[in-house]
Design a protein around this motif. Structure first.
Motif, PDB file in Angstrom:
ATOM      1  N   THR A  13       0.814  -1.212   0.000  1.00 48.10           N
ATOM      2  CA  THR A  13       0.000   0.000   0.000  1.00 48.10           C
ATOM      3  C   THR A  13       0.849   1.264   0.000  1.00 48.10           C
ATOM      4  O   THR A  13       0.663   2.158  -0.826  1.00 48.10           O
ATOM      5  CB  THR A  13      -0.939   0.025   1.217  1.00 48.10           C
ATOM      6  OG1 THR A  13      -0.164  -0.221   2.407  1.00 48.10           O
ATOM      7  CG2 THR A  13      -2.021  -1.027   1.106  1.00 48.10           C
ATOM      8  N   TYR A  16       2.647   2.412  -3.101  1.00 44.58           N
ATOM      9  CA  TYR A  16       1.815   3.171  -4.046  1.00 44.58           C
ATOM     10  C   TYR A  16       2.053   4.660  -3.883  1.00 44.58           C
ATOM     11  O   TYR A  16       2.263   5.390  -4.857  1.00 44.58           O
ATOM     12  CB  TYR A  16       0.344   2.826  -3.801  1.00 44.58           C
ATOM     13  CG  TYR A  16      -0.684   3.749  -4.424  1.00 44.58           C
ATOM     14  CD1 TYR A  16      -0.655   4.074  -5.774  1.00 44.58           C
ATOM     15  CD2 TYR A  16      -1.727   4.271  -3.652  1.00 44.58           C
ATOM     16  CE1 TYR A  16      -1.620   4.907  -6.347  1.00 44.58           C
ATOM     17  CE2 TYR A  16      -2.696   5.092  -4.204  1.00 44.58           C
ATOM     18  CZ  TYR A  16      -2.637   5.414  -5.552  1.00 44.58           C
ATOM     19  OH  TYR A  16      -3.592   6.229  -6.118  1.00 44.58           O
ATOM     20  N   MET A  68      -4.090   5.302   4.900  1.00 43.60           N
ATOM     21  CA  MET A  68      -3.999   5.395   3.443  1.00 43.60           C
ATOM     22  C   MET A  68      -5.014   6.396   2.903  1.00 43.60           C
ATOM     23  O   MET A  68      -4.711   7.182   2.000  1.00 43.60           O
ATOM     24  CB  MET A  68      -4.223   4.026   2.811  1.00 43.60           C
ATOM     25  CG  MET A  68      -3.016   3.107   2.881  1.00 43.60           C
ATOM     26  SD  MET A  68      -1.604   3.687   1.883  1.00 43.60           S
ATOM     27  CE  MET A  68      -2.291   3.616   0.221  1.00 43.60           C
ATOM     28  N   GLU A  69      -6.216   6.381   3.447  1.00 46.90           N
ATOM     29  CA  GLU A  69      -7.226   7.343   3.021  1.00 46.90           C
ATOM     30  C   GLU A  69      -6.753   8.770   3.269  1.00 46.90           C
ATOM     31  O   GLU A  69      -6.870   9.639   2.401  1.00 46.90           O
ATOM     32  CB  GLU A  69      -8.537   7.090   3.769  1.00 46.90           C
ATOM     33  CG  GLU A  69      -9.225   5.780   3.387  1.00 46.90           C
ATOM     34  CD  GLU A  69     -10.427   5.484   4.265  1.00 46.90           C
ATOM     35  OE1 GLU A  69     -10.608   6.199   5.286  1.00 46.90           O
ATOM     36  OE2 GLU A  69     -11.170   4.542   3.946  1.00 46.90           O
ATOM     37  N   CYS A  72      -3.712   9.672   0.917  1.00 47.18           N
ATOM     38  CA  CYS A  72      -4.105   9.868  -0.479  1.00 47.18           C
ATOM     39  C   CYS A  72      -4.827  11.192  -0.673  1.00 47.18           C
ATOM     40  O   CYS A  72      -4.628  11.870  -1.692  1.00 47.18           O
ATOM     41  CB  CYS A  72      -4.967   8.693  -0.955  1.00 47.18           C
ATOM     42  SG  CYS A  72      -4.013   7.177  -1.266  1.00 47.18           S
ATOM     43  N   PHE A  79      -8.027   6.575  -4.233  1.00 49.51           N
ATOM     44  CA  PHE A  79      -7.759   5.367  -3.446  1.00 49.51           C
ATOM     45  C   PHE A  79      -9.007   4.516  -3.279  1.00 49.51           C
ATOM     46  O   PHE A  79     -10.067   5.015  -2.919  1.00 49.51           O
ATOM     47  CB  PHE A  79      -7.215   5.726  -2.059  1.00 49.51           C
ATOM     48  CG  PHE A  79      -6.980   4.525  -1.183  1.00 49.51           C
ATOM     49  CD1 PHE A  79      -5.957   3.642  -1.464  1.00 49.51           C
ATOM     50  CD2 PHE A  79      -7.807   4.276  -0.092  1.00 49.51           C
ATOM     51  CE1 PHE A  79      -5.749   2.524  -0.669  1.00 49.51           C
ATOM     52  CE2 PHE A  79      -7.607   3.164   0.710  1.00 49.51           C
ATOM     53  CZ  PHE A  79      -6.576   2.290   0.417  1.00 49.51           C
ATOM     54  N   ARG A  81      -9.800   0.365  -1.720  1.00 47.66           N
ATOM     55  CA  ARG A  81      -9.188  -0.794  -1.064  1.00 47.66           C
ATOM     56  C   ARG A  81      -9.280  -2.002  -1.996  1.00 47.66           C
ATOM     57  O   ARG A  81     -10.380  -2.434  -2.352  1.00 47.66           O
ATOM     58  CB  ARG A  81      -9.903  -1.084   0.245  1.00 47.66           C
ATOM     59  CG  ARG A  81      -9.343  -2.267   1.000  1.00 47.66           C
ATOM     60  CD  ARG A  81      -9.988  -2.360   2.374  1.00 47.66           C
ATOM     61  NE  ARG A  81      -9.579  -3.555   3.089  1.00 47.66           N
ATOM     62  CZ  ARG A  81      -9.888  -3.822   4.357  1.00 47.66           C
ATOM     63  NH1 ARG A  81     -10.634  -2.942   5.021  1.00 47.66           N
ATOM     64  NH2 ARG A  81      -9.472  -4.919   4.940  1.00 47.66           N
ATOM     65  N   PHE A 117      -4.824   0.434  -6.827  1.00 47.93           N
ATOM     66  CA  PHE A 117      -5.236   1.239  -5.673  1.00 47.93           C
ATOM     67  C   PHE A 117      -6.148   2.423  -6.026  1.00 47.93           C
ATOM     68  O   PHE A 117      -6.713   3.036  -5.129  1.00 47.93           O
ATOM     69  CB  PHE A 117      -4.012   1.746  -4.922  1.00 47.93           C
ATOM     70  CG  PHE A 117      -3.269   0.656  -4.208  1.00 47.93           C
ATOM     71  CD1 PHE A 117      -3.833  -0.007  -3.124  1.00 47.93           C
ATOM     72  CD2 PHE A 117      -2.015   0.260  -4.628  1.00 47.93           C
ATOM     73  CE1 PHE A 117      -3.164  -1.016  -2.469  1.00 47.93           C
ATOM     74  CE2 PHE A 117      -1.318  -0.753  -3.982  1.00 47.93           C
ATOM     75  CZ  PHE A 117      -1.902  -1.397  -2.900  1.00 47.93           C
ATOM     76  N   ALA A 118      -6.293   2.712  -7.307  1.00 43.29           N
ATOM     77  CA  ALA A 118      -7.238   3.757  -7.708  1.00 43.29           C
ATOM     78  C   ALA A 118      -8.498   3.175  -8.318  1.00 43.29           C
ATOM     79  O   ALA A 118      -9.590   3.704  -8.120  1.00 43.29           O
ATOM     80  CB  ALA A 118      -6.580   4.716  -8.707  1.00 43.29           C
TER      81      ALA A 118
END
Length: 200
Positions: A13, A16, A68-69, A72, A79, A81, A117-118
């Motif tokens: 993750t 990325y 991650m949210e 991004c 993003f 999951r 991831f997108a």
């Protein structure tokens, strides 16, 4: 020109986040990136893990997805999951290893991460990977054939062994020409500064 080795696993993750910006940041500092796609799975297995530590530790996993949210949003990256997680990154890793010195390696790496991831696509799908290569003007048919060769398979395994020799235990990792190791997306700028200062 100073250089920095970028070690990444396509299933990672935080890799990325680094992959989508490392080339631009490096160019701004006059640093050349050496691309090192590898696999974390064999390294994890030696530690007794059969999957990502984010899956093994529920609290750590929940934190990672929320982080991650946030990251991004901060970086302006889309993003989603991916399901399943981690994805099978072996085919993409073989392609990237095979093309690690080609002009399209940066664009291919970003394209694979974007798909996963997108857009939530399955990056183990050979048709998807071939399509990405074609979009970049790479000889997709030849490459998809070559990645099944013993040379590429053995070479990628050797990259994993080299990562272990360097002390790499996670991704993304960055190694300067003098062997200084930095781990994690939040160490990217520090790694670039170290790569530049060692030469400058």
């Amino acid at each position: 020109m100073p250089k920095l080795s970028f070690w990444y696993d396509f299933a990672s993750t935080y890799s990325y986040l680094s992959a989508m910006r490392i080339e631009t940041l490096a160019a701004d500092r006059g640093i050349r990136i050496e691309w090192h796609p590898f696999l974390l799975g064999p390294i994890f297995k030696k530690q007794g893990w059969d999957t990502s530590p984010f899956n093994l530790n529920r609290a750590k996993g929940a934190y990672m997805w929320r982080d991650m949210e946030r990251q991004c949003v901060s970086l302006g990256l889309p993003f989603v999951r991916p399901i399943p997680f981690p994805q099978n990154s072996l085919p993409a890793a073989r392609i990237a290893y095979h093309g690690r010195r080609e002009t399209w390696i940066g664009a291919f790496t970003r394209a694979v991460y974007h798909m996963q991831f997108a857009l939530g696509e399955d990056i183990s799908n050979p048709e998807l990977l071939a399509a990405l290569l074609l979009e970049l003007g790479a000889p997709a048919k030849d490459i998809m054939h070559d990645i099944e060769s013993a040379e590429v398979k053995i070479g990628l395994r050797a990259e994993v062994a080299e990562a272990e020799r360097l002390g790499i235990f996670g991704a993304p990792s960055f190694v300067t020409e003098h062997g200084e190791l930095f781990w994690g997306n939040d160490r990217l700028d520090e790694a670039l500064d170290a790569a530049f200062m060692r030469v400058g």
